[in-house]
Design an enzyme around this catalytic site. Structure first.
Site, mmCIF file in Angstrom:
data_model
loop_
_atom_site.group_PDB
_atom_site.id
_atom_site.type_symbol
_atom_site.label_atom_id
_atom_site.label_comp_id
_atom_site.label_asym_id
_atom_site.label_seq_id
_atom_site.Cartn_x
_atom_site.Cartn_y
_atom_site.Cartn_z
ATOM 1 C CE LYS A 112 -4.154 -2.137 1.743
ATOM 2 N NZ LYS A 112 -3.665 -3.553 1.824
HETATM 3 C C1 PLP Z 1 -4.352 -4.493 1.275
HETATM 4 C C2 PLP Z 1 -3.588 -5.733 1.072
HETATM 5 C C3 PLP Z 1 -4.009 -6.697 0.155
HETATM 6 C C4 PLP Z 1 -5.287 -6.541 -0.655
HETATM 7 O O1 PLP Z 1 -5.199 -5.517 -1.601
HETATM 8 P P1 PLP Z 1 -6.517 -4.862 -2.230
HETATM 9 O O2 PLP Z 1 -6.059 -3.737 -3.041
HETATM 10 O O3 PLP Z 1 -7.364 -4.451 -1.065
HETATM 11 O O4 PLP Z 1 -7.165 -5.937 -3.026
HETATM 12 C C5 PLP Z 1 -3.226 -7.828 -0.008
HETATM 13 N N1 PLP Z 1 -2.101 -8.007 0.714
HETATM 14 C C6 PLP Z 1 -1.679 -7.115 1.622
HETATM 15 C C7 PLP Z 1 -0.446 -7.387 2.412
HETATM 16 C C8 PLP Z 1 -2.399 -5.960 1.834
HETATM 17 O O5 PLP Z 1 -1.960 -5.060 2.725
#
Ligand code: PLP
Length: 496
Positions: A112
């Protein structure tokens, strides 16, 4: 200003990209989308010789036409120049034939960061300074978003951030990462409830007219840092192109070949960015959507019915413990031929009945581009162990989920596939240690240290320092008191 963005639920709600970035969500509860996505075309040939930052500039300037060249250059520089451990931002490793794109080299060790280092930059350039505008960011997090958003926004002038997380729904490390964040403009609050409760209530706050008017008088607007904000989604398009370039340069494919991506998925933001890349001309054959036991997307992709009326599981991949994948709405918008009335109906069904079913032809069309699979906790642990033993590479539980689904899918399609790795294994060290060495630790810091010693790998610096920092955020509230909390924190931070 060019009016390029519209609400998925109403064609008459239009705005410029700066406005869409500031507001996060449209007034009717719809999500902003770049309407004429199919008219954009990436200069792919040229991009094959670019750095990550150069690619980011191209993607941003195509999708965010309000920003001038200088602004985009500054945004990219501020977001990526010093904040990532790898100079390639998202390096691609070929792990014994398996291409893995590591998205976790940012300040919080999860994918993120790629979007959330950029969003505050874009937002600060969208604020109307002549009017002394202020922005309060509201975010619901299942763990990783919270810290990544806090890191991106802390100490940014004229913007404040409030983060809500489910009290029992995040790991100890995730909690520490959030509650130790400094900055004059940050607030972190636990709620009694799960992630969907947090997210649903944040959405309600955005739709509360009374609060909005009250804040408007003080020149404060509410905005979001969740993956529904296009300012987060768009920077994520870049690494799909970067991965493609690396696949070519590392002789895995020839330029022009189609590839697949496998994406560990929760809110559907990451994988939707891949769909944007595909629409803009990147040769992606299929996007493989990997879920954990909360397999609502798997069912949807199989039979066209999205049904959130089911048991909510707490799994060992908590950032994917989600029953409402918000960004799916954007895909439905494009795939339904931009039929906003139809999207309204579906979203209304979801709100009132907890489910909706799409038309068959729409389902078949989505299935052409997407495949869904899921992985149980038991299989996830086995994958972490096997991959470590056979390939010497440590997967975090989210990435392991993707690995399992990818392996399964490749039995029927041998197209080269890049696995997106969404978190550092150190962020989920106790799960990883148990999976590989069958050892349990109550203290996560001891656990990280053991993982480091036993596997001869390095703990990311930001995690090493965590247990020395002071906890500054201690609030815990009922999920029904979130609106009051926002009112209070806004007053406190902006002295209004
Ligand atoms: C947020 C997250 C996801 C999922 O991603 P999305 O964009 O919500 O589908 C997968 N793995 C990790 C480690 C995350 O932090």
């Amino acid at each position: 200003m060019e009016v390029k963005y519209i609400s998925t639920r109403n064609k008459n709600i239009k705005c410029s990209c700066k406005e869409a970035i500031l507001k996060g969500i449209a007034d009717d509860g719809g999500l902003y989308v770049y309407d004429h996505l199919d008219e954009l075309e990436l200069p792919l040939n040229d991009m094959m010789n670019m750095t990550y930052e150069q690619m980011a500039e191209i993607v941003l300037s195509l999708l965010l036409p309000d920003y001038c060249e200088d602004e985009i250059e500054q945004c990219v520089k501020n977001a990526y120049e010093t904040k990532f451990e790898s100079k390639n931002i998202t390096p691609l490793h070929i792990v014994k034939d398996i291409p893995i794109l590591e998205l976790f080299h940012g300040p919080t060790c999860a994918f993120k960061d790629v979007g959330l280092q950029m969003l505050p930059q874009l937002m600060s350039k969208a604020i109307d300074n002549s009017y002394q505008q202020k922005v309060m960011i509201l975010t619901a997090t299942s763990g990783d978003t919270g810290k990544a958003a806090l890191e991106g926004f802390k100490n940014v002038e004229n913007i404040a951030i409030t983060v809500f997380y489910p009290n029992n729904g995040v790991s100890n490390i995730q909690r520490l990462q959030m509650t130790t964040t400094d900055g004059f403009n940050t607030k972190v609050c636990a709620i009694h409830g799960n992630f969907d409760d947090a997210q649903t209530n944040v959405k309600k706050i955005f739709q509360n007219k009374k609060l909005k008017e009250q804040l408007m008088k003080k020149k404060i607007i509410l905005s979001s840092a969740n993956s529904i904000n296009i300012g987060r989604l768009i920077p994520q398009v870049v690494y799909y192109i970067y991965a493609y370039k690396e696949m070519v340069q590392q002789h895995q494919i020839t330029f022009g070949d189609e590839i697949n991506f496998c994406v560990p998925t929760g809110n559907f933001g990451n994988v939707l960015a891949g769909y944007y890349a595909k629409c803009m001309g990147l040769p992606i054959k299929r996007l493989i959507v990997a879920s954990n036991e909360n397999n609502v997307l798997y069912d949807f992709l199989k039979n066209g019915e999205y049904n959130r009326n089911r048991i909510f599981y707490k799994t060992i991949s908590p950032s994917m413990d989600i029953l409402i994948s918000s960004n799916l709405e954007r895909l439905l918008y494009y795939k339904s031929g931009k039929d906003t009335d139809y999207i309204c109906k579906l979203m209304n069904d979801l709100e009132t009945k907890g489910s909706y079913k799409i038309k068959d032809e729409l389902k078949y069309d989505i299935q052409k581009d997407f495949y869904g699979g899921y992985c149980t906790d038991k299989d996830c642990k086995a994958i972490i162990r096997n991959v470590y033993e056979e390939k010497g590479y440590i997967l975090d539980p989210h990435t392991a989920t993707g690995y399992k689904v990818m392996e399964e899918y490749q039995k029927e399609d041998s197209t080269p596939c890049v696995l997106l790795s969404t978190a550092s294994p150190y962020k989920f060290a106790s799960t990883v240690m148990e999976a590989i060495f069958n050892e349990k630790y109550t203290d996560e810091f001891t656990c990280m240290k053991q993982l480091s010693i036993k596997t001869n790998t390095v703990i990311p610096q930001s995690l090493v320092l965590l247990n020395k920092e002071k906890i500054v955020h201690k609030d815990v509230i009922d999920k029904n008191n979130m609106i009051k909390y926002v009112e209070n924190t806004t007053k406190e931070i902006f002295h209004g």
